[in-house]
Scaffold this motif. Structure first.
Motif, PDB file in Angstrom:
ATOM      1  N   ASN A 191      63.564 -10.850  19.902  1.00 29.87           N
ATOM      2  CA  ASN A 191      63.493  -9.526  20.297  1.00 29.87           C
ATOM      3  C   ASN A 191      63.674  -9.056  21.695  1.00 29.87           C
ATOM      4  O   ASN A 191      62.959  -9.798  22.553  1.00 29.87           O
ATOM      5  N   PRO A 192      64.200  -8.014  22.182  1.00 31.67           N
ATOM      6  CA  PRO A 192      64.404  -7.810  23.519  1.00 31.67           C
ATOM      7  C   PRO A 192      62.789  -7.594  24.207  1.00 31.67           C
ATOM      8  O   PRO A 192      62.804  -7.942  25.311  1.00 31.67           O
ATOM      9  N   GLY A 193      62.003  -7.106  23.274  1.00 32.68           N
ATOM     10  CA  GLY A 193      60.631  -7.041  23.986  1.00 32.68           C
ATOM     11  C   GLY A 193      59.973  -8.337  24.440  1.00 32.68           C
ATOM     12  O   GLY A 193      59.200  -8.522  25.131  1.00 32.68           O
ATOM     13  N   ASP A 194      60.339  -9.313  23.483  1.00 34.85           N
ATOM     14  CA  ASP A 194      59.746 -10.624  23.590  1.00 34.85           C
ATOM     15  C   ASP A 194      60.673 -11.554  24.733  1.00 34.85           C
ATOM     16  O   ASP A 194      60.251 -12.655  24.913  1.00 34.85           O
ATOM     17  N   LEU A 195      61.696 -11.057  25.243  1.00 32.30           N
ATOM     18  CA  LEU A 195      62.744 -11.728  25.861  1.00 32.30           C
ATOM     19  C   LEU A 195      62.085 -12.288  27.334  1.00 32.30           C
ATOM     20  O   LEU A 195      62.095 -13.445  27.390  1.00 32.30           O
ATOM     21  N   PHE A 196      61.337 -11.190  27.914  1.00 27.13           N
ATOM     22  CA  PHE A 196      60.878 -11.709  29.109  1.00 27.13           C
ATOM     23  C   PHE A 196      59.708 -12.669  29.061  1.00 27.13           C
ATOM     24  O   PHE A 196      59.735 -13.469  29.782  1.00 27.13           O
ATOM     25  N   LEU A 197      58.834 -12.411  27.756  1.00 21.79           N
ATOM     26  CA  LEU A 197      57.758 -13.445  27.735  1.00 21.79           C
ATOM     27  C   LEU A 197      58.268 -14.978  27.458  1.00 21.79           C
ATOM     28  O   LEU A 197      57.888 -15.809  27.965  1.00 21.79           O
ATOM     29  N   ALA A 198      59.515 -14.939  26.497  1.00 20.00           N
ATOM     30  CA  ALA A 198      60.180 -16.147  26.404  1.00 20.00           C
ATOM     31  C   ALA A 198      60.758 -16.940  27.578  1.00 20.00           C
ATOM     32  O   ALA A 198      60.623 -17.918  27.647  1.00 20.00           O
ATOM     33  N   LEU A 199      61.334 -15.836  28.467  1.00 16.35           N
ATOM     34  CA  LEU A 199      61.896 -16.709  29.618  1.00 16.35           C
ATOM     35  C   LEU A 199      60.821 -17.198  30.589  1.00 16.35           C
ATOM     36  O   LEU A 199      61.080 -18.087  31.322  1.00 16.35           O
ATOM     37  N   SER A 200      59.816 -16.419  30.829  1.00 19.04           N
ATOM     38  CA  SER A 200      58.617 -16.757  31.467  1.00 19.04           C
ATOM     39  C   SER A 200      57.982 -18.116  30.892  1.00 19.04           C
ATOM     40  O   SER A 200      57.822 -18.962  31.794  1.00 19.04           O
ATOM     41  N   ALA A 201      57.981 -18.120  29.823  1.00 15.14           N
ATOM     42  CA  ALA A 201      57.320 -19.535  29.118  1.00 15.14           C
ATOM     43  C   ALA A 201      58.270 -20.542  29.483  1.00 15.14           C
ATOM     44  O   ALA A 201      57.917 -21.627  29.775  1.00 15.14           O
ATOM     45  N   ALA A 202      59.672 -20.187  29.329  1.00 18.05           N
ATOM     46  CA  ALA A 202      60.677 -21.565  29.590  1.00 18.05           C
ATOM     47  C   ALA A 202      60.294 -21.847  31.033  1.00 18.05           C
ATOM     48  O   ALA A 202      60.508 -22.955  31.212  1.00 18.05           O
ATOM     49  N   SER A 203      60.349 -21.083  31.929  1.00 13.31           N
ATOM     50  CA  SER A 203      60.274 -21.248  33.504  1.00 13.31           C
ATOM     51  C   SER A 203      59.150 -21.918  33.586  1.00 13.31           C
ATOM     52  O   SER A 203      58.987 -23.007  34.436  1.00 13.31           O
ATOM     53  N   ILE A 204      57.919 -21.789  33.187  1.00 14.71           N
ATOM     54  CA  ILE A 204      56.620 -22.329  33.240  1.00 14.71           C
ATOM     55  C   ILE A 204      56.553 -23.908  32.679  1.00 14.71           C
ATOM     56  O   ILE A 204      56.366 -24.799  33.515  1.00 14.71           O
ATOM     57  N   LYS A 205      57.359 -23.875  31.641  1.00 10.51           N
ATOM     58  CA  LYS A 205      57.716 -25.393  31.103  1.00 10.51           C
ATOM     59  C   LYS A 205      58.635 -26.040  32.170  1.00 10.51           C
ATOM     60  O   LYS A 205      58.343 -27.425  32.298  1.00 10.51           O
ATOM     61  N   ILE A 206      59.622 -25.585  32.525  1.00 11.60           N
ATOM     62  CA  ILE A 206      60.542 -26.030  33.641  1.00 11.60           C
ATOM     63  C   ILE A 206      59.684 -26.462  34.850  1.00 11.60           C
ATOM     64  O   ILE A 206      59.756 -27.709  35.467  1.00 11.60           O
ATOM     65  N   ALA A 207      58.811 -25.694  35.379  1.00 10.78           N
ATOM     66  CA  ALA A 207      57.932 -25.815  36.649  1.00 10.78           C
ATOM     67  C   ALA A 207      56.879 -26.912  36.236  1.00 10.78           C
ATOM     68  O   ALA A 207      56.879 -27.885  36.914  1.00 10.78           O
ATOM     69  N   VAL A 208      56.392 -27.007  35.056  1.00 12.43           N
ATOM     70  CA  VAL A 208      55.459 -28.004  34.973  1.00 12.43           C
ATOM     71  C   VAL A 208      56.094 -29.541  34.689  1.00 12.43           C
ATOM     72  O   VAL A 208      55.560 -30.506  35.366  1.00 12.43           O
ATOM     73  N   ALA A 209      57.287 -29.565  34.200  1.00 16.78           N
ATOM     74  CA  ALA A 209      58.003 -30.540  34.082  1.00 16.78           C
ATOM     75  C   ALA A 209      58.422 -31.181  35.438  1.00 16.78           C
ATOM     76  O   ALA A 209      58.468 -32.333  35.696  1.00 16.78           O
ATOM     77  N   LEU A 210      58.891 -30.297  36.440  1.00 17.86           N
ATOM     78  CA  LEU A 210      59.290 -30.896  37.689  1.00 17.86           C
ATOM     79  C   LEU A 210      57.826 -31.140  38.408  1.00 17.86           C
ATOM     80  O   LEU A 210      58.168 -32.089  39.216  1.00 17.86           O
ATOM     81  N   ILE A 211      56.947 -30.798  38.406  1.00 17.86           N
ATOM     82  CA  ILE A 211      55.721 -31.329  38.975  1.00 17.86           C
ATOM     83  C   ILE A 211      55.333 -32.496  38.660  1.00 17.86           C
ATOM     84  O   ILE A 211      54.913 -33.263  39.274  1.00 17.86           O
ATOM     85  N   LEU A 212      55.411 -32.763  37.078  1.00 17.85           N
ATOM     86  CA  LEU A 212      55.133 -34.002  36.555  1.00 17.85           C
ATOM     87  C   LEU A 212      56.088 -34.983  37.102  1.00 17.85           C
ATOM     88  O   LEU A 212      55.753 -36.206  37.344  1.00 17.85           O
ATOM     89  N   ILE A 213      57.338 -34.595  37.290  1.00 13.12           N
ATOM     90  CA  ILE A 213      58.370 -35.650  37.925  1.00 13.12           C
ATOM     91  C   ILE A 213      57.925 -35.836  39.275  1.00 13.12           C
ATOM     92  O   ILE A 213      57.961 -37.277  39.604  1.00 13.12           O
ATOM     93  N   PHE A 214      57.751 -35.039  40.001  1.00 10.94           N
ATOM     94  CA  PHE A 214      57.709 -35.405  41.621  1.00 10.94           C
ATOM     95  C   PHE A 214      56.356 -35.635  42.005  1.00 10.94           C
ATOM     96  O   PHE A 214      56.143 -35.975  43.228  1.00 10.94           O
ATOM     97  N   VAL A 215      55.317 -35.120  41.303  1.00 10.64           N
ATOM     98  CA  VAL A 215      53.998 -35.523  41.742  1.00 10.64           C
ATOM     99  C   VAL A 215      53.392 -36.731  41.150  1.00 10.64           C
ATOM    100  O   VAL A 215      52.747 -37.797  41.807  1.00 10.64           O
ATOM    101  N   ILE A 216      53.440 -36.793  39.864  1.00  7.01           N
ATOM    102  CA  ILE A 216      52.731 -37.919  38.917  1.00  7.01           C
ATOM    103  C   ILE A 216      53.992 -38.979  38.434  1.00  7.01           C
ATOM    104  O   ILE A 216      53.622 -40.255  38.670  1.00  7.01           O
ATOM    105  N   GLY A 217      54.877 -38.376  37.859  1.00  5.00           N
ATOM    106  CA  GLY A 217      55.764 -39.403  37.246  1.00  5.00           C
ATOM    107  C   GLY A 217      56.500 -40.299  38.146  1.00  5.00           C
ATOM    108  O   GLY A 217      56.901 -41.327  37.817  1.00  5.00           O
ATOM    109  N   GLN A 218      56.739 -39.762  39.375  1.00  2.00           N
ATOM    110  CA  GLN A 218      57.547 -40.648  40.253  1.00  2.00           C
ATOM    111  C   GLN A 218      56.873 -41.720  40.576  1.00  2.00           C
ATOM    112  O   GLN A 218      57.198 -42.956  40.527  1.00  2.00           O
ATOM    113  N   THR A 219      55.468 -41.686  40.951  1.00  5.67           N
ATOM    114  CA  THR A 219      54.574 -43.156  41.143  1.00  5.67           C
ATOM    115  C   THR A 219      54.382 -43.768  40.069  1.00  5.67           C
ATOM    116  O   THR A 219      54.633 -45.165  40.208  1.00  5.67           O
TER     117      THR A 219
END
Length: 660
Positions: free
Chosen positions: A175-203
């Protein structure tokens, strides 16, 4: 309904046939997979169908493709190409998605489309075929050209954008009302994944691969690689993301380790075979009934996006500083649909964002555009010259620059490629006051070297007009300095056509293609690995007190014999796998029951098998093995050890003949 085994055999047999036919005509294998999928699919011959098992296997093709792309996305490469990747590539993807909304209004008289569906379709249509385009421009030696860099940069961003789009599309179905929340959650997921890659995962990844590599087990290394790729894919799927996203993240993790290149080679067979299966399943989706019944819509969806993407990419390239000709070439090479467009379209179908009939029409148009891609790329030069008013002038100026450099020279050397080897050769020629002209396709290298006073110009040595402009008719020798055998064959073909019998020296990595290059017209072939071993041997001989005159005689003799005495080596467990043409040394111990016992070397005629006998060792009087003098009448005995030299296939055949 065929069984799983029958379906597998049908897919394998049809895949082999498709690739064989399309490679014969010089077309990319991907088109063969698509064509075969169309032919054997449920809408044509009906030999196979896109069952759940086939679809799941095919999805692994996308997984390994995304993993390979992740291997390319290291921070250094992105930083070096940031303007092209994020500027030009980002503009193309974002504008295509945004402009798809007003374009969808024009289609409301055929199919009503929501703005969410328009954005989703815009994302799918924004993709171009990484597999087709990179393959074709690589074969045309255009990757290092200006339009080649533009193309690679845009493709890199498109591949990166797929990761975000795979997360974005499910959010559009909410629903349009939930779209912003869904995109925010997706962005957080990507940010967490990138942090895991470059901070923890790489080593962690680097240490883990070091531990596995220390055990020196190829089997363990491969199992570990598959575990990481499929494990990461399964992990992201568990958290509601896609398999492809997990594979991409795994690729980025490994890209920062020292084992990236080894991993890239190991995963290539899985990627190529499974990706071929993916394209076959995509071809199966094409319904000829849809094309017949909705030919006007399919034509509109084919021609409209082709023109739209071509125009947009050409205009954006022009805005980012490219010349009109470069912009036209960039647009033509990227106008077609791409493999990730099919992935996104499948996800759009699963979310019920568009009508199934419209989805079929879009799929048909995308497939047809990919079939037309090789022809657009093949004729991109002619089209650019036809529609760019100054393209002929630019081409003429480029050739004029080459001709101006060579017009007053004769008995000179034409150097094809001005990398490290070409520059080293040029310095030696300068010291001896021998004239030369070098052709290179890297504009940055040419600019810097020319500014430093080197006689180098921008030009493609595999094209006839550049060789003519470089004064091939007056030159004394041609030297091909890049260790790219297919590119060397192209230059040899042009030189042989323009000036048969010309002295041509070719550099190669090893001796695998030595005979082929000589047959193609190379006067001398210089294998780097053998020359390196010759230099090391000469230094060792001098250190050990061998007179300089004798050392020179040994080295000269090896070169005059065309490296025949040095070709091949005994393979170990960690060496590269033999190919059919690989030259090697192989020891064969004769058994008492071997068929060759009692025969002479002359009677065996091993040379007919393409093999030469380098040595025969025999136990004499119960002592250690001694090396016998090689004579035609040397008669073989049980327990003799023969050292054979030849390619892998020939030595295997000779061994079978000797042992009987």
């Amino acid at each position: 309904m065929p069984s799983v085994l029958q379906l597998t055999l049908i897919l394998l047999a049809s895949g082999v046939a498709g690739v064989l036919i399309f490679r014969y005509f010089g077309l990319p294998p991907i088109l063969g997979y698509l064509a075969i999928g169309v032919l054997i699919g449920p809408h044509a011959l009906g030999l196979a169908n896109d069952s759940a098992t086939v679809k799941y296997l095919a999805e692994f093709g996308v997984v390994f493709l995304m993993f390979s792309i992740g291997l390319e996305f290291n921070l250094h490469k992105l930083r070096a190409m940031r303007t092209i990747v994020f500027g030009l590539g980002g503009s193309q993807v974002i504008l295509t998605m945004l402009l798809a909304v007003p374009a969808s209004l024009l289609m409301n008289w055929i199919y009503p489309i929501s703005w969410q569906a328009a954005i989703a379709l815009g994302g799918a249509l924004a993709m171009s075929s990484t597999a087709i385009v990179t393959k074709l421009i690589s074969e045309r030696s255009e990757i290092e050209t200006e339009h080649g860099r533009n193309i690679i940069g845009i493709l890199l961003f498109q591949d990166l954008a797929v990761v975000f789009l795979l997360i974005l599309l499910p959010s559009l179905g909410k629903n349009p009302g939930d779209l912003f929340l869904a995109l925010s959650a997706a962005s957080i997921k990507i940010a967490v994944a990138l942090i895991l890659i470059f901070v923890i995962g790489q080593t962690l990844m680097s240490r883990w691969f070091s531990l596995v590599a220390k055990l020196r087990s190829q089997e363990l290394f491969m199992l570990n690689l598959l575990l990481i790729v499929l494990g990461m894919a399964g992990l992201t799927e568990h958290f509601g993301l896609s398999l492809a996203l997990g594979a991409f993240l795994a690729g980025m993790l490994i890209a920062e380790t020292p084992y990236r290149h080894q991993v890239e080679e190991d995963v290539k067979p899985f990627k190529d075979v499974l990706l071929g299966l993916f394209f076959i399943t995509i071809g199966m989706l094409l319904d000829f009934e849809v094309i017949y019944q909705q030919w006007m819509l399919v034509s509109l969806l084919l021609i409209g996006p082709l023109i739209f993407k071509f125009g947009m990419i050409a205009l954006l390239s022009r805005a980012f500083g490219s010349s009109p000709g470069i912009s036209i070439r960039t647009g033509l090479c990227l106008a077609q649909a791409g493999e990730f467009g099919f992935v996104l379209l499948n996800q759009i179908d699963g979310l019920d964002l568009i009508d199934p009939a419209l989805s079929q029409a879009v799929l048909a148009a995308m497939l047809l555009s990919m079939f037309g891609a090789p022809f657009l790329i093949q004729y991109s030069d002619r089209i650019a010259m036809r529609f760019s008013s100054n393209e002929w002038l630019l081409q003429s100026l480029a050739l004029t620059r080459v001709a101006a450099k060579s017009v007053r020279t004769e008995n000179h050397v034409v150097i094809c490629g001005f990398g490290r080897s070409g520059q080293s050769l040029a310095r030696m020629l300068d010291q001896e006051k021998i004239p030369y002209i070098a052709l290179d396709m890297d504009p940055d290298r040419v600019k810097e070297a020319a500014a430093a006073g080197d006689n180098v110009v921008y030009g493609d040595a595999s094209r006839e007009n550049y060789l003519v402009a470089a004064g091939l008719s007056r030159a004394k020798a041609v030297v091909i300095t890049y260790a790219d055998t297919p590119a060397s064959f192209k230059v040899l073909h042009q030189v042989e056509h323009l000036r048969p019998g010309m002295t041509v020296l070719v550099r190669t990595k090893d001796d695998a293609d030595l005979a082929k290059l000589q047959a193609a017209g190379a006067t001398e072939v210089v294998p780097e690995l053998i020359e390196g071993s010759l230099m090391m041997a000469s230094h060792v001989l001098l250190i050990m007190g061998v007179p300089m005159r004798k050392v020179v005689r040994r080295i000269t003799g090896a070169r005059e014999a065309r490296y025949s005495l040095l070709r091949g080596y005994f393979r170990g467990v960690n060496d590269e796998v033999d190919t059919k043409e690989s030259w090697r040394l192989h020891s064969v111990t004769l058994l008492p029951e071997s068929a060759s016992i009692g025969q002479t070397l002359e009677e065996l005629h091993l040379e007919n098998e393409g093999v030469s006998v380098q040595a025969v060792r025999r136990k004499v009087g119960g002592s250690d093995y001694v090396k016998l003098e090689l004579t035609p009448d040397l008669r073989l005995q049980a327990n003799d050890i023969l050292v054979l030299s030849g390619n892998s296939e020939a030595t295997d055949l000779a061994e079978s003949k000797l042992l009987g």
